[in-house]
Every structure is written in structure tokens, then in C-alpha cells.
Design a protein around this motif. Structure first.
Motif, PDB file in Angstrom:
ATOM      1  N   UNK A   1       0.845  -1.190   0.000  1.00 20.76           N
ATOM      2  CA  UNK A   1       0.000   0.000   0.000  1.00 20.76           C
ATOM      3  C   UNK A   1       0.882   1.244   0.000  1.00 20.76           C
ATOM      4  N   UNK A   2       0.494   2.255  -0.802  1.00 18.82           N
ATOM      5  CA  UNK A   2       1.271   3.484  -0.873  1.00 18.82           C
ATOM      6  C   UNK A   2       1.161   4.267   0.420  1.00 18.82           C
ATOM      7  N   UNK A   3       2.081   5.243   0.590  1.00 18.60           N
ATOM      8  CA  UNK A   3       2.037   6.083   1.787  1.00 18.60           C
ATOM      9  C   UNK A   3       0.724   6.847   1.864  1.00 18.60           C
ATOM     10  N   UNK A   4       0.283   7.338   0.677  1.00 19.11           N
ATOM     11  CA  UNK A   4      -0.976   8.077   0.654  1.00 19.11           C
ATOM     12  C   UNK A   4      -2.146   7.164   1.037  1.00 19.11           C
ATOM     13  N   UNK A   5      -2.111   5.912   0.523  1.00 19.88           N
ATOM     14  CA  UNK A   5      -3.181   4.978   0.869  1.00 19.88           C
ATOM     15  C   UNK A   5      -3.185   4.627   2.335  1.00 19.88           C
ATOM     16  N   UNK A   6      -1.999   4.441   2.909  1.00 27.29           N
ATOM     17  CA  UNK A   6      -1.920   4.132   4.338  1.00 27.29           C
ATOM     18  C   UNK A   6      -2.470   5.279   5.172  1.00 27.29           C
ATOM     19  N   UNK A   7      -2.128   6.510   4.748  1.00 28.47           N
ATOM     20  CA  UNK A   7      -2.615   7.686   5.480  1.00 28.47           C
ATOM     21  C   UNK A   7      -4.138   7.762   5.400  1.00 28.47           C
ATOM     22  N   UNK A   8      -4.685   7.458   4.209  1.00 29.97           N
ATOM     23  CA  UNK A   8      -6.132   7.490   4.042  1.00 29.97           C
ATOM     24  C   UNK A   8      -6.805   6.429   4.900  1.00 29.97           C
ATOM     25  N   UNK A   9      -6.215   5.241   4.941  1.00 30.15           N
ATOM     26  CA  UNK A   9      -6.793   4.168   5.761  1.00 30.15           C
ATOM     27  C   UNK A   9      -6.776   4.549   7.230  1.00 30.15           C
ATOM     28  N   UNK A  10      -5.659   5.172   7.666  1.00 35.67           N
ATOM     29  CA  UNK A  10      -5.575   5.602   9.064  1.00 35.67           C
ATOM     30  C   UNK A  10      -6.637   6.640   9.370  1.00 35.67           C
ATOM     31  N   UNK A  11      -6.842   7.588   8.400  1.00 40.72           N
ATOM     32  CA  UNK A  11      -7.854   8.613   8.599  1.00 40.72           C
ATOM     33  C   UNK A  11      -9.246   8.006   8.726  1.00 40.72           C
ATOM     34  N   UNK A  12      -9.512   6.970   7.909  1.00 42.43           N
ATOM     35  CA  UNK A  12     -10.821   6.330   7.961  1.00 42.43           C
ATOM     36  C   UNK A  12     -11.039   5.589   9.269  1.00 42.43           C
ATOM     37  N   UNK A  13      -9.979   5.130   9.889  1.00 41.08           N
ATOM     38  CA  UNK A  13     -10.128   4.376  11.134  1.00 41.08           C
ATOM     39  C   UNK A  13     -10.266   5.283  12.343  1.00 41.08           C
ATOM     40  N   UNK A  14     -10.044   6.569  12.175  1.00 44.30           N
ATOM     41  CA  UNK A  14     -10.047   7.479  13.317  1.00 44.30           C
ATOM     42  C   UNK A  14     -11.362   7.484  14.084  1.00 44.30           C
ATOM     43  N   UNK A  15     -12.536   7.595  13.436  1.00 45.18           N
ATOM     44  CA  UNK A  15     -13.783   7.564  14.203  1.00 45.18           C
ATOM     45  C   UNK A  15     -13.970   6.257  14.965  1.00 45.18           C
ATOM     46  N   UNK A  17     -11.588   4.285  16.166  1.00 44.02           N
ATOM     47  CA  UNK A  17     -10.690   4.322  17.327  1.00 44.02           C
ATOM     48  C   UNK A  17     -11.250   5.237  18.406  1.00 44.02           C
ATOM     49  N   UNK A  18     -11.793   6.388  18.006  1.00 43.85           N
ATOM     50  CA  UNK A  18     -12.373   7.324  18.967  1.00 43.85           C
ATOM     51  C   UNK A  18     -13.529   6.681  19.729  1.00 43.85           C
ATOM     52  N   UNK A 282     -16.150  15.119  18.985  1.00 44.09           N
ATOM     53  CA  UNK A 282     -15.144  16.146  18.776  1.00 44.09           C
ATOM     54  C   UNK A 282     -14.043  15.749  17.809  1.00 44.09           C
ATOM     55  N   UNK A 283     -12.983  16.529  17.793  1.00 42.57           N
ATOM     56  CA  UNK A 283     -11.869  16.302  16.853  1.00 42.57           C
ATOM     57  C   UNK A 283     -11.204  14.942  16.987  1.00 42.57           C
ATOM     58  N   UNK A 284     -11.289  14.315  18.178  1.00 40.79           N
ATOM     59  CA  UNK A 284     -10.693  12.993  18.345  1.00 40.79           C
ATOM     60  C   UNK A 284     -11.251  11.997  17.330  1.00 40.79           C
ATOM     61  N   UNK A 285     -12.501  12.241  16.905  1.00 41.80           N
ATOM     62  CA  UNK A 285     -13.155  11.337  15.953  1.00 41.80           C
ATOM     63  C   UNK A 285     -12.854  11.695  14.508  1.00 41.80           C
ATOM     64  N   UNK A 286     -11.876  12.559  14.273  1.00 44.66           N
ATOM     65  CA  UNK A 286     -11.446  12.861  12.913  1.00 44.66           C
ATOM     66  C   UNK A 286     -11.947  14.201  12.406  1.00 44.66           C
ATOM     67  N   UNK A 287     -11.342  14.710  11.352  1.00 43.44           N
ATOM     68  CA  UNK A 287     -11.712  16.024  10.817  1.00 43.44           C
ATOM     69  C   UNK A 287     -13.020  16.030  10.030  1.00 43.44           C
ATOM     70  N   UNK A 290     -18.909  14.488   8.973  1.00 41.42           N
ATOM     71  CA  UNK A 290     -19.959  13.640   8.422  1.00 41.42           C
ATOM     72  C   UNK A 290     -19.733  12.155   8.721  1.00 41.42           C
ATOM     73  N   UNK A 291     -18.513  11.811   9.161  1.00 37.15           N
ATOM     74  CA  UNK A 291     -18.203  10.411   9.432  1.00 37.15           C
ATOM     75  C   UNK A 291     -18.041  10.114  10.922  1.00 37.15           C
ATOM     76  N   UNK A 292     -18.227  11.138  11.757  1.00 39.64           N
ATOM     77  CA  UNK A 292     -18.036  10.921  13.193  1.00 39.64           C
ATOM     78  C   UNK A 292     -19.108  10.030  13.806  1.00 39.64           C
ATOM     79  N   UNK A 293     -20.227   9.854  13.112  1.00 44.81           N
ATOM     80  CA  UNK A 293     -21.257   8.968  13.644  1.00 44.81           C
ATOM     81  C   UNK A 293     -20.724   7.546  13.819  1.00 44.81           C
ATOM     82  N   UNK A 294     -19.678   7.212  13.067  1.00 46.02           N
ATOM     83  CA  UNK A 294     -19.072   5.887  13.215  1.00 46.02           C
ATOM     84  C   UNK A 294     -18.467   5.690  14.601  1.00 46.02           C
ATOM     85  N   UNK A 295     -18.084   6.797  15.257  1.00 50.17           N
ATOM     86  CA  UNK A 295     -17.529   6.694  16.605  1.00 50.17           C
ATOM     87  C   UNK A 295     -18.587   6.188  17.578  1.00 50.17           C
TER      88      UNK A 295
END
Length: 391
Positions: A1-15, A17-18, A282-287, A290-295
Motif C-alpha cells: 500500500x502506498x504512503x498516501x493509501x496508508x494515510x487514508x486508511x488511518x484517517x478512515x479508522x479514526x472515528x 478508534x475514537x 469532537x476532533x478525536x473522531x477525525x476532521x 460527516x463520518x463521526x457517527x461511526x464513533x
């Protein structure tokens, strides 16, 4: 996986994790208070464990319904101030079945609040300073446990208090969970051989509710007021501060139904989360708001997992020597005590009435079979207009 893809996957997992963090912090920082409260009003260790498991299940199902339906990071919790109220109330006429009956009435009141506007308005008319003073008085005996425990059993309680102090300096959000982990470690080292290994699997124990007037006045009414004033109303405010509107009527219906279903299994009250609500909203669930409901959804799943540990944790707590667990519970409530005292004494015009309310609640007196929380609120409401008129 590319660096950009890894970063995107991490961003998607943020809610997600929160949400996990929200559930773990909410559970670990106060489950001992819940167990202490249920035990104080007559629950056996099996019944208290059942109550803990039932609350986790009710919260999880309620969050899944509200989160998936409204796509909002709405989180639920048990009433920690309500559990502290139970500790201060103690045994009531009719014992544990009467306490369960009071939980049922609390559930009905919570549900009716969403359906009958004047009931919510009536609670809203209780001066905030008196509600906070009553809560502070209820919390005071529990918050003294670290002090008395440190004096009586320094070798056992000392590591718990020290962990909390270091945590406040270095990792504040995890200070209480870390202190609790140390407390449970102390219990296992000191009394591990006395843990009832037959009660490690999660179980539910049914109790047929009974109703007595002292239980309704001592538990149901104060529990309803404390839950509304200290959990539901602040919970709405926290969500609003992050730009989310709470579906009030439906939330009260869901938490009332959750409490109703959990009550015969030992659960005292389910409500909107207040302090931990900011973690999922809050911000812990990602920027991406619209996706914070996943938290909220991941918090619900986490509570389903934590429910499996309820009976095992209860078995460890029951085996605890000295004041180890009580000290951890007191440390968990210090922040709530400080906030309650600050709010209670902020209004100069009603300061004396709030002080009286606090002292009566902290006294733990029982008159006519009714606990101190009811008399504290009554005394505050009676004195407040008289003292203000004097001025």
C-alpha cells in the motif's frame, strides 16, 4: 500500500478508534462506582454483576439505534452520579426488589420527559445550584475514600493514589483508568486466591420489582433529577457545542426504554453521555464531521465486548481488601465533585441555600425511611426563596 493509501486508511479508522476510546474510558473510569451503588441498595454480587452487564447491553443497543438512524455520534452512558446517589442512600424499605422497582419508575419518568413537555420544564425549574449542591453532597462520602483509605491502608491504597497523581500530570485522560488498573492489580496480588472463579462468565439475574414509598422517594425521584440535571441536559449541551442536534424526544424514549429493560436485571439508569460525549463528537473522531457517527457505532460495539467482562470484574472487586476499590472510585469522581461544588456556589444569591443542600446530602441522614438526597433538595428549595427575600 502506498504512503498516501496508508494515510487514508488511518484517517478512515479514526472515528472507530475514537469510539473504542470513548467506551473504554467511560467504562473503566466508573464501573466500580456502579457496582458500589448497586451493592449499597441491597444487590448481591451476582445481581450487581448482572446490573453492570445489563447496562452495557442497553447502552450499546440504544447507541446503535440512534447512531444508525440519525447518523450522529450520539453516545449513551450509565448514570455515574446516580450510582453515587445509591451509595449515599443505602438500603431502603423492601430491600433490593424495592430498589429495582424504583429503577423502573425512574425509567418511566425519563421516557415521559420526552413525551410530556411540562415534566422536563418542571425539572428545568430546579435551580442548577441546588441540583449541583445535592450531587456534590452525594459524592462527598465517596470522594473521601482515597483519604481515609490512604490513612488506614497506605500500602494498598498508596499505589492507586500515586498512579492517579502521576496520570494527572502526564496522561490526564487515562489517569482514572490507570489508577483502576493498579487497584485491580493490588486486589489480584493480595486476594487473588479468594476470587470466585465460578462467576467469571457474564450472567443476567432477574429480580421481580416491588414498590415501597420510601424507595420511590429516596431512589426514584433523586435518581431521576440527578440523571436529568447531571447527564441528559449537559449531554445535549456537549453535542450542541460540536454542532450536533440531539433528537430529544427519541433519545429520552430510547434511554427510558433501555433503563426499563435493564432495571429488572439490576441496571439503575441509562442516559446521554456527558463527559465522554466530546470524545466521539469532537476532533478525536477525525476532521470529517460527516463520518463521526461511526464513533458512536464503534463505542456501541465496544460496550458489547465490555459486557462480557462485567461478571469477571465484579468477582475481582468483591474480593478487594481494605479500601482499595473505594479509593479508585473516589478518585474517579473528584472531577465531578469539583465541577458540582463550583456550580453550586457560583450563584451568590442562592449560596447559603446551596450550602445547606450540600450539607444535608453529605450527612447521609435517613428520616422516615427516606434518604438524605431528597431532604437536601427539599431543604434547598424551601430555604432559597426565604433567604433571597431576606436580602
Amino acid at each position: 500500500m502506498s504512503a498516501a493509501g496508508a494515510h487514508l486508511a488511518a484517517g478512515r479508522s479514526t472515528p472507530v478508534v475514537a469510539g473504542v476510546v470513548t467506551a473504554v474510558v467511560g467504562f473503566s473510569s466508573s464501573f466500580v462506582v456502579v457496582l458500589a451503588g448497586l451493592a449499597a441498595v441491597g444487590a448481591s454480587s451476582a445481581e450487581a454483576a448482572s446490573g453492570l452487564v445489563a447496562l452495557c447491553l442497553a447502552q450499546a443497543l440504544g447507541m446503535l439505534w440512534l447512531g444508525l438512524r440519525h447518523r450522529t455520534p450520539l453516545t449513551l452512558a450509565w448514570s455515574t452520579p446516580g450510582a453515587a446517589l445509591l451509595v449515599s442512600t443505602g438500603a431502603v424499605e423492601g430491600g433490593w426488589p424495592a430498589a429495582v422497582g424504583a429503577f423502573v419508575v425512574t425509567a418511566l419518568l425519563i421516557g415521559l420527559t420526552g413525551l410530556v413537555p411540562w415534566l422536563g420544564d418542571l425539572v428545568g425549574r430546579i435551580p442548577a445550584s441546588l441540583a449541583r449542591a445535592m450531587l456534590a453532597g452525594v459524592l462527598m462520602p465517596l470522594c473521601l475514600a482515597p483519604v481515609t483509605g490512604l490513612a488506614d491502608s497506605p500500602g494498598l491504597v498508596g499505589p492507586v493514589v500515586l498512579t492517579w497523581v502521576v496520570g494527572q500530570l502526564l496522561f490526564r485522560r487515562w489517569a482514572v483508568p490507570a489508577a483502576l488498573v493498579v487497584a485491580l492489580t493490588v486486589v489480584l496480588l493480595e486476594a487473588g486466591d479468594t476470587v470466585d472463579t465460578d462467576r467469571l462468565l457474564p450472567t443476567l439475574a432477574w429480580t421481580t420489582p416491588e414498590w415501597t414509598l420510601p424507595a420511590l422517594v429516596s431512589i426514584a425521584l433523586p435518581l431521576y433529577v440527578v440523571t436529568m440535571a447531571s447527564q441528559n441536559v449537559p449531554g445535549v449541551a456537549v453535542m450542541a457545542s460540536h454542532g450536533y442536534a440531539v433528537p430529544w424526544r427519541e433519545s429520552m424514549a430510547v434511554t427510558g426504554l433501555g433503563t426499563l429493560l435493564a432495571a429488572p436485571l439490576g441496571g439503575h439508569a441509562v442516559n446521554l453521555a456527558a463527559i465522554t460525549a466530546a470524545m466521539a463528537a469532537g476532533p478525536l473522531a477525525g476532521p470529517d464531521r460527516s463520518r463521526r457517527w461511526l464513533a458512536g457505532t464503534s463505542a456501541a460495539v465496544s460496550y458489547l465486548v465490555l459486557a462480557a467482562a462485567g461478571s469477571a470484574l465484579t468477582a475481582v472487586v468483591v474480593a478487594a481488601p481494605g479500601d482499595v476499590v473505594q479509593a479508585a472510585a473516589g478518585l474517579a469522581l473528584l472531577g465531578t465533585l469539583a465541577a458540582s461544588l463550583s456550580g453550586a456556589l457560583a450563584d451568590e444569591d442562592g449560596r447559603e441555600a446551596a450550602a445547606v443542600c450540600f450539607l444535608v446530602a453529605a450527612s447521609g441522614v435517613t428520616v422516615l425511611g427516606v434518604g438524605s438526597a431528597f431532604w437536601a433538595l427539599l431543604a434547598g428549595l424551601a430555604l432559597r426563596p426565604l433567604l433571597r427575600a431576606r436580602g
